[in-house]
Each structure stands twice: as C-alpha cells, then as structure tokens.
Scaffold this active site. Structure first.
Site, short mmCIF file in Angstrom:
data_model
loop_
_atom_site.label_atom_id
_atom_site.label_comp_id
_atom_site.label_asym_id
_atom_site.label_seq_id
_atom_site.Cartn_x
_atom_site.Cartn_y
_atom_site.Cartn_z
N ASP A 98 0.88 -1.17 0.00
CA ASP A 98 0.00 0.00 0.00
C ASP A 98 0.91 1.22 0.00
OD1 ASP A 98 -2.27 1.70 0.54
OD2 ASP A 98 -3.21 -0.01 1.55
N GLU A 262 6.02 -7.94 -14.76
CA GLU A 262 5.27 -6.69 -14.83
C GLU A 262 4.83 -6.21 -13.45
OE1 GLU A 262 1.84 -5.02 -17.54
OE2 GLU A 262 2.80 -6.75 -18.46
N HIS A 329 -11.21 -2.44 3.51
CA HIS A 329 -11.04 -2.13 4.94
C HIS A 329 -11.72 -0.82 5.35
CE1 HIS A 329 -8.21 0.21 2.75
NE2 HIS A 329 -7.90 0.91 3.84
#
Ligand code: GLC
Length: 534
Positions: A98, A262, A329
């Site tokens: 993240d 990738e 979340h």
C-alpha cells in the site's frame, strides 16, 4: 494468448493487523502472513495486497506513515518482509504493498523539518498557508474524517492542510522534490521485488493551486459524514494528478521492461465512472487499474446491476482493463450488506465478471461486521463522528482460523473482538464443509483457472429482468453462462439455443440441478455457472 498476471489474476487484500499474530501481542504481523501463505495459495488467489506495514504512530492504523522505507516493529522487520516476499514468490503469489503518497504522519521527519520554521528547506513539502483575515483557516475545506481540514501551527504562525486527521499532513505534490522523494520510495520496494502498489487516495494528491472554497453539496443530509457538506471540487481530482500518475507508471513500467515481471499500480479513487476512467491515463499511461468500487454501494437489483455493468464496460477506454471490488477495509462487509445467501451470489458475480477481482480477507468466510463495544472502539473515523455507521473497526476484525483459543489468530486477546460466531465460522471448519462459503470461493477460483472464458473472456449481458441477472463469458470455444438469482424465491431462466446442452459447472448451493427443457430453474439465493457439456 498470454495476458499479464494482473489481468487474469485475483487479488486478495490483507489487513495485516487482523490476519495472523505470531508475536503474541494480539496484533497480526508479517510472519503471520508468511505462515498463512499456504492457505492463500490453496484458496487460489494470485496476489496479495497488504495494507500499510510501515513505521507509524497508528493514528490511522498505518495510513499515517513516519518512514516509507521500513517496517513497523509491531509487524516485524524488513528481513521478515523479504522472507514473506520470497516465500510468496516461491508459491507463485505476487505481493502488492500500500503506497500512501497523499500525506505522511505528523511524526515523519519531513514534517518535523517542515514545521520547524517558515524558512526550512522542506517548508514547501507540505501545504502551509497564512490565515484568512481574522485568523480563520485559509478556506472552508473539511477533513474526510470530519472537522476542518486546517490545523494551526502556533510556532510558525501558519495553517497546514490535512485531508484526513491532523496527524496526517498532506504533502505538496506540486513540489518536484516531493515527487523525487516519493519515486525513491517506489524504487526502494520495487528493488526488493514487490510486484506493485495499491495507491492510497490517488485522486486527492493535487489541490487547486489557489485553494478556493469548496461549494456546498445540495444532497447533504445530517446522517452523512460531515465531509459531505461540501463537494470536493477544488480539493480533489485536479487535472495535474494525471501527470503524477503517469510518472509513477513510467517508473513501474521500467521495472517490467527490465525483465523482472510486470509491476502493477492500482489507484484508490472514489469518483463517478466518467471521472474514474481518466485515471487509466492518456494512451493507458495512468494506473493499470483505477479501483472500481461500484458494487460496494450498488442497489442489489438485477436491472440496476446490469445497467451499472454495461455503463462501466462502455466507459472503459480502449485497452483499459476492468476490475471489481466487493469490499475493503473502509466499507461495510458484503455479508452484512446482503446477508449470507446473497453474499454467495455476490462472490459468484465478483469472480465471474470481466476484469480483475479484489477479494477482502474474511469475505471468503462470509464474515459480517462485528459490533464493537463502545469501550473497544479504535477507529478515529468512528471516534470523531460517532454513531453514523462510518466506523471501520467492525469490518477489520481478526481472521478466525480455527476453534482454538482466540480462533487461532493469536495467543493473546486480539486488538479487536472476534466475530461472535467464530467457533463455527472459521477457516478450519469451513475447509471441512463442502457446502461452506469458503469451499464456494475455492471452487469459483478454481473455475477461473480452468476456464479462460472466466479469466479473460468476452462478456455479454443476457438477462436482467426481475431478480435474475444472467450473462455470458466466452473465449474461443470456451463458453459459459452465469445466472444469478438475486432473491430468496425460485426463478426460471429460459436459456439461449446454444446453451440447451449445457451442464451446471457449479452452484452457490451445495449441489447442482440440471438444465431442463432449455431452461434453468434457479433456487432461492442461487447462482449457477453453466458450461457446454464436454
Ligand atoms: C484511504 C484508506 C483509508 C485511510 C485513508 C487515509 O481511504 O483506504 O483506510 O483512512 O485513505 O489515508
């Protein structure tokens, strides 16, 4: 035909505080994720996205980062991360982190410096403004977590802007030094081998240069969060954000081009479809996947779902790959929104639509939002605007693994309560039950692997009348019908000619019923995938 892994694959989101604790402190950690990689590989997902693991004061549970190139001791060490990555890769699982570029923690050394004086070299790394006449904040902008979005700094005599908590000052992305520093962060993790990033609040990165007031939102009602009083016209989704996303894409593509597999960028963007599509970028130079959150809020009704799917497909730019999300979340869990019967149908929808699905941990068990006793509330969103149903603790509760103490999540009392039904609703129990919602997810994921029509095939809507939504997926000779009964009454679906010889590949219920007289009888809350008989 080979397509990149992020198109054919399925992403699984892990909220690391709640997945598996190994340290015995009631909070999940990286070693815990590593321990459960076997579960994830057998579930049949292709990639995991882990919510923030960086050092953080945890004012917003990791979305307030104080060091982008480290691991919070509560989650472990960089060595633990490298081990997780190596073991995930050994199992063929990709790992996404993240990336939180919009704001840092107020305890990040950059902000400490920036705050130290108006002449500090990093002053312009954040958004400092003089007060309006009378000492008021520079404009009327409201924090997404309620309250004004400007915090007064007595020592230096200016306000700083924070779209979220005051412990999360926004960075100034118009400053090239900020961009360069954040590119170094991406390189740091790409060099370690991460396969991509989910980019937090991508549409927030740039604000209108002159900070005009935001206009009132005519649709505001007091039941909504305070942020909805205003339309975020000037504080989000500015044209310059696309250049920033394109630079990140170039950086990611350079790694891919260097033959290292990738790398993917997924943008968190809550915007209407037309604006959302711009984040694919001119000539697909933006993020690979601007998150498509529409199913989270869609009315559960065949005609409106069909319209939403058709409009989304039609709005995709040439070459833009779709994606779908049922939960994350920040939003109520699908089982709470729809009930377990329809949560199964929704899982079939998520995993059979055209595009990359993202599955939220625990949804494969049919976990519901867990009521949190007032003295155990942790989420600042709830604490700042209580009682509006905006809090996110209920959907971030620990993963129940088995019926041992603390559901096998931890040896200690978990940081948030478990689902009350954990002795029955846990991984071990559901693995042993062929009719469980977990078993259904495994079958659906296996079907995606076995059928290119599901993973990468064309999509055509067939029926959206009453409570039945039906569509076709096709890739070469592989041709399937997906039929979903969105209600708790039986339905009859007349099949097109070609499908009369089809057999059920799987049902959201424990057993399947055959096609009869060119029609499919759908039982209450049943979704069925039909395939041409071998
Ligand atoms: C994103 C995250 C959310 C967080 C917010 C601020 O919306 O998903 O959890 O609170 O950004 O970083």
């Amino acid at each position: 035909m080979t397509v990149p892994w992020w198109q054919s694959g399925v992403i699984y989101q892990i909220y690391p505080r709640s997945f598996q604790d190994t340290a015995g402190d009631g909070v999940g950690d990286l070693k815990g994720i590593t321990r459960r990689l076997g579960y994830l590989a057998e579930l049949g997902v292709d990639a995991i996205w882990i919510s923030p693991i960086y050092p953080s004061p945890m004012a917003d549970f990791g979305y307030d980062v104080s060091d982008y190139c480290g691991v919070d001791p509560r989650f472990g060490t960089l060595a633990d991360f490298d081990d997780l990555l190596a073991q995930a890769h050994a199992r063929g699982l990709k790992v996404l982190l993240d990336f939180v570029p919009n704001h840092t923690s107020n305890q990040h050394p950059w902000f400490t410096e920036s705050r130290s004086s108006r002449s500090n070299a990093k002053r312009d790394w954040y958004l400092w403004r003089d007060p309006a006449p009378g000492g008021e904040p520079p404009n009327n902008w409201i924090s997404d977590f309620g309250g004004r979005a400007w915090e007064w700094d007595e020592a230096s005599g200016q306000y700083y802007y924070h779209a979220f908590l005051k412990q999360q000052p926004d960075l100034n992305w118009r400053n090239p030094a900020v961009r360069a520093a954040m590119h170094d962060v991406l390189r740091f993790w790409f060099d370690r081998g991460v396969d991509g990033f989910r980019i937090d609040v991508l549409w927030h990165l740039v604000k209108a240069a002159d900070f005009p007031d935001n206009p009132p939102n005519p649709a505001y009602r007091p039941a909504l969060g305070e942020m909805d009083r205003l339309l975020q016209l000037h504080s989000t989704d500015q044209p310059e954000v696309h250049g920033i996303a394109a630079d990140m894409r170039t950086l990611a593509d350079d790694y891919g081009a260097a033959g290292q597999g990738e790398r993917v960028l997924i943008g968190e963007i809550y915007l209407l479809v037309e604006r959302l599509m711009r984040y694919y970028g001119e000539g697909r130079a933006g993020v690979h996947l601007p998150f498509n959150f529409q199913l989270i809020e869609a009315p559960w009704q065949a005609r409106s779902l069909a319209a939403l799917i058709a409009a989304y497909e039609a709005a995709l730019p040439p070459g833009g790959w779709p994606n779908w999300v049922l939960g994350n979340h920040d939003r109520p869990r699908v089982a709470s929104r729809l009930g377990e019967g329809q949560a199964r149908v929704a899982a079939m929808l998520l995993l059979t639509l055209r595009g990359t699905p993202t599955l939220y941990y625990g949804d494969e068990l049919g976990l519901s939002d867990v009521p949190i006793p007032p003295d155990q509330i942790q989420d600042p969103r709830e604490l700042r605007e209580p009682g509006k149903g905006l809090g996110r603790d209920p959907l971030r509760t620990p993963m129940p693994w088995d019926d041992s103490a603390h559901a096998g999540f931890s040896t200690a009392s978990p940081w948030l309560p478990l689902n009350a039904d954990w002795p029955a609703r846990n991984v071990a129990r559901q693995l042993a039950e062929p009719g469980s919602i977990l078993a259904l997810h495994r079958r659906l994921l296996a079907a995606r692997r076995a059928h290119p029509a599901l993973a990468i095939g064309d999509f055509a809507l067939r029926e959206a009348e009453g409570d039945v939504l039906a569509y076709e997926r096709r890739h070469g000779a592989d041709r399937l019908v997906v039929a979903l009964n969105l209600a708790a009454r039986p339905q009859r679906l007349a099949l097109p000619e070609w499908a009369h010889d089809c057999r059920p590949l799987l049902s959201t219920l424990a057993d399947v019923t055959p096609v009869q007289d060119g029609a499919l009888l759908l039982r209450p809350d049943e979704g069925v995938i039909l395939t041409l008989a071998d």
